[in-house]
Design a protein around this motif. Structure first.
Motif, short mmCIF file in Angstrom:
data_model
loop_
_atom_site.label_atom_id
_atom_site.label_comp_id
_atom_site.label_asym_id
_atom_site.label_seq_id
_atom_site.Cartn_x
_atom_site.Cartn_y
_atom_site.Cartn_z
N PHE A 54 38.20 20.27 -8.49
CA PHE A 54 36.87 20.97 -8.13
C PHE A 54 36.84 22.47 -8.21
O PHE A 54 38.19 22.18 -9.12
CB PHE A 54 37.85 21.00 -5.88
N TRP A 55 35.60 22.26 -8.50
CA TRP A 55 35.60 23.41 -9.17
C TRP A 55 34.07 23.96 -9.33
O TRP A 55 33.80 23.73 -9.01
CB TRP A 55 35.92 23.43 -10.95
N LEU A 56 34.35 25.89 -9.34
CA LEU A 56 33.04 26.18 -8.98
C LEU A 56 32.38 26.96 -10.57
O LEU A 56 33.30 27.01 -11.52
CB LEU A 56 33.06 27.56 -8.54
N ASP A 57 30.72 26.70 -10.56
CA ASP A 57 30.21 26.42 -11.43
C ASP A 57 29.69 26.96 -11.61
O ASP A 57 28.65 27.66 -10.31
CB ASP A 57 29.76 24.95 -11.98
N ASP A 58 29.48 28.73 -12.52
CA ASP A 58 28.42 29.85 -12.28
C ASP A 58 28.18 29.55 -13.92
O ASP A 58 28.45 29.86 -15.00
CB ASP A 58 29.05 31.02 -12.64
N GLU A 59 26.22 29.25 -13.65
CA GLU A 59 25.50 28.47 -14.82
C GLU A 59 26.45 28.64 -15.89
O GLU A 59 26.15 28.64 -17.50
CB GLU A 59 25.23 29.99 -15.14
N GLY A 60 27.53 27.22 -16.08
CA GLY A 60 27.71 26.75 -17.24
C GLY A 60 29.37 27.18 -17.13
O GLY A 60 30.00 26.54 -18.15
N LEU A 99 37.00 26.55 -3.01
CA LEU A 99 38.02 25.06 -2.98
C LEU A 99 38.92 24.82 -2.43
O LEU A 99 38.59 23.45 -2.10
CB LEU A 99 38.30 25.45 -4.09
N VAL A 100 39.63 25.65 -1.77
CA VAL A 100 40.86 24.90 -0.97
C VAL A 100 40.74 23.99 0.31
O VAL A 100 40.85 22.68 0.74
CB VAL A 100 42.33 26.19 -0.37
N LYS A 101 38.75 24.66 1.24
CA LYS A 101 38.45 24.40 2.51
C LYS A 101 37.43 23.05 1.59
O LYS A 101 37.80 22.07 2.25
CB LYS A 101 37.04 25.23 2.67
N ALA A 102 37.13 23.12 0.33
CA ALA A 102 37.15 21.80 0.05
C ALA A 102 37.49 20.57 -0.21
O ALA A 102 37.47 19.61 0.24
CB ALA A 102 36.16 21.92 -1.30
N ALA A 103 39.29 21.14 -0.50
CA ALA A 103 40.22 19.57 -0.70
C ALA A 103 40.98 19.10 0.58
O ALA A 103 40.85 18.19 0.56
CB ALA A 103 40.98 20.29 -1.53
N ILE A 104 40.72 19.96 1.27
CA ILE A 104 40.58 20.18 2.97
C ILE A 104 40.36 19.18 3.35
O ILE A 104 40.77 17.85 3.68
CB ILE A 104 41.23 21.38 3.64
N ALA A 105 38.49 19.53 3.43
CA ALA A 105 37.72 19.09 3.85
C ALA A 105 37.83 17.00 2.98
O ALA A 105 37.58 15.74 3.56
CB ALA A 105 36.68 18.98 3.60
N GLU A 106 38.22 17.20 1.93
CA GLU A 106 38.36 15.88 1.04
C GLU A 106 39.57 14.98 1.61
O GLU A 106 39.83 13.34 2.31
CB GLU A 106 38.91 15.64 0.07
#
Length: 149
Positions: A54-60, A99-106
């Motif tokens: 999982f990652w957060l992308d800020d315009e590349g 990111l942790v919330k996204a991993a928990i959901a997964e």
């Protein structure tokens, strides 16, 4: 102003080389360089078929990362969240939380474990994790084992 930060997720085998390089580069910048820890950052889990990134992308630009890996003990599947970090200039926006919330959901209802750097225990507690053992020192940094579910 509209945020340009986008949450992305990929199975290990679907990551392109350039993205994988960016994820690893950020982890090395934070854990090895900034925290002054010489340890095997490339631990063999990043490319396993069941690993999700999982990652957060800020315009590349990759500004925060997390990894969700599977563990199998006695035929029981559980998950482990690790390698959660945010670029120094991007801290204070709740990116690690996102990111942790996204991993928990997964992970759904399966048990999730993590080793939290001790100063982050409160953050993980707010996300539903509980302390699951004694504090220990890893690579010179105090950690606390935690679990959810």
């Amino acid at each position: 102003m509209m945020s340009t930060v986008v949450l992305k997720r990929s199975w290990a085998q679907d990551l392109d080389t350039a993205t994988l390089y960016q994820l690893l580069k950020l982890r090395v910048e934070v854990f090895v360089v900034e925290q002054k820890c010489a340890y095997p950052e490339l631990d063999g889990l990043d490319l396993l078929p069941e690993t999700r990134h999982f990652w957060l992308d800020d315009e590349g630009d990759v500004v925060a990362v997390a990894r969700l890996s599977e563990e199998h003990n006695d035929g029981v599947k559980s998950f482990r969240i690790g390698r959660v970090c945010t670029e120094k200039a991007a801290r204070g926006h709740g990116y690690a939380n996102r990111l942790v919330k996204a991993a928990i959901a997964e992970a759904g209802s399966d048990t999730i474990r993590l080793s939290a750097q001790s100063y982050l225990v409160d953050m993980y507690t707010k996300l539903g994790f509980q302390v699951d053992g004694e504090e220990f020192i890893e690579d010179g940094i105090p950690h606390v084992p935690m679990r959810k579910g």
